[in-house]
Write an enzyme that holds these catalytic residues in place. Sequence first.
Site, PDB file in Angstrom:
ATOM      1  N   LYS A 199       0.858  -1.187   0.000  1.00 45.84           N
ATOM      2  CA  LYS A 199       0.000   0.000   0.000  1.00 45.84           C
ATOM      3  C   LYS A 199       0.893   1.235   0.000  1.00 45.84           C
ATOM      4  O   LYS A 199       1.687   1.450   0.914  1.00 45.84           O
ATOM      5  CB  LYS A 199      -0.913   0.002   1.232  1.00 45.84           C
ATOM      6  CG  LYS A 199      -1.845   1.203   1.303  1.00 45.84           C
ATOM      7  CD  LYS A 199      -2.738   1.113   2.534  1.00 45.84           C
ATOM      8  CE  LYS A 199      -3.667   2.308   2.650  1.00 45.84           C
ATOM      9  NZ  LYS A 199      -4.521   2.223   3.871  1.00 45.84           N
ATOM     10  N   LYS A 252      -2.345  -1.526  -3.610  1.00 43.57           N
ATOM     11  CA  LYS A 252      -3.173  -0.317  -3.579  1.00 43.57           C
ATOM     12  C   LYS A 252      -2.274   0.900  -3.703  1.00 43.57           C
ATOM     13  O   LYS A 252      -1.283   1.003  -2.965  1.00 43.57           O
ATOM     14  CB  LYS A 252      -3.965  -0.262  -2.262  1.00 43.57           C
ATOM     15  CG  LYS A 252      -4.868   0.954  -2.127  1.00 43.57           C
ATOM     16  CD  LYS A 252      -5.604   0.955  -0.790  1.00 43.57           C
ATOM     17  CE  LYS A 252      -6.525   2.171  -0.687  1.00 43.57           C
ATOM     18  NZ  LYS A 252      -7.195   2.248   0.627  1.00 43.57           N
TER      19      LYS A 252
END
Length: 328
Positions: A199, A252
């Site tokens: 992420k 992400k």
Amino acid sequence: MDLTDRPRRLRRDGVRGLVSETILAPTDFVAPVFVDATTDERVPIESMPGHERVPVDEAVARVEEILTTGVEAVIVFGIPASKDERGTRAYADDGVVQEAVRRITSETDAYVITDVCLCEYTSHGHCGILEEHADEDPDLTVKNDETLDLLAKTAVSHAEAGAEMIAPSSMTDGMVAAIREALDAAGFTDVPIMSYAAKYESAFYGPFRDAADGAPAFGDRRHYQMDPANRREATREVALDVEQGADVLMVKPALPYLDIVSDVREQFDRPVAAYNVSGEYAMLHAAAENGWMDVEETARESLLSIKRAGADLIITYFAEDVAESLSE
């Protein structure tokens, strides 16, 4: 010319679909649901056209709307009634996610995933317990190890409420191991973990922070989310989560990090998830509103690119619209 190899032969109607290498289906998608304990009615999210925060009483109805499109899975985010420095409403038995999940799992056939983080529940908006004076010193950040216990408590409370998959998103070192140990100790050995394994600290999260009311009150998250410049580091991060027991590996954001999605697909034997984040959604809508692009066509092409890169499942705000177009 005497051309024996003519790729255009396989682009004609009739055969084009037969040889298509990447196919989207509604079952590829996970639809985010925002449940808000501070409201009694649906509240439109201005930066994300077509999406709303819904009160707990509307959570089931919202999920049922999603299911009618053929999408079978949802990921639940909560906006609590109150916040404090330790994010205690994240792991409260009567917390907003816990209440919503109980209703959704008992009244629908949706597969329910829950996001596990503290940023939406802390008064400072960071993803864990802060070091002392972190609000004054930009070199200070979240206490890593002290935060693990709270993430584990949150995960167990979600599983007790009926969550079928846990998705920790805080990028806290050791979070997968702590959550796996806590879930197993509580008897939830069959509940998988979908880790936000890679992420990045991304500018594409802006609209989400409007949707989930989770923007940091000061500073940023550069000390615990990944540097967008780093590719090799993602392999290290993902490998650690695999060692700790992650069942699904998420990247992400999605579109600016398709190289990372591809790397994870090639290097690890776990299902790969990609989060087509709020900024990716909002910018396509903004362009469409200006007449520059067709939002349905660009959304579908974007999701195809994510799946082509190697994602097995895609969390996306386009889930319902694209799922409906696929069934037409």
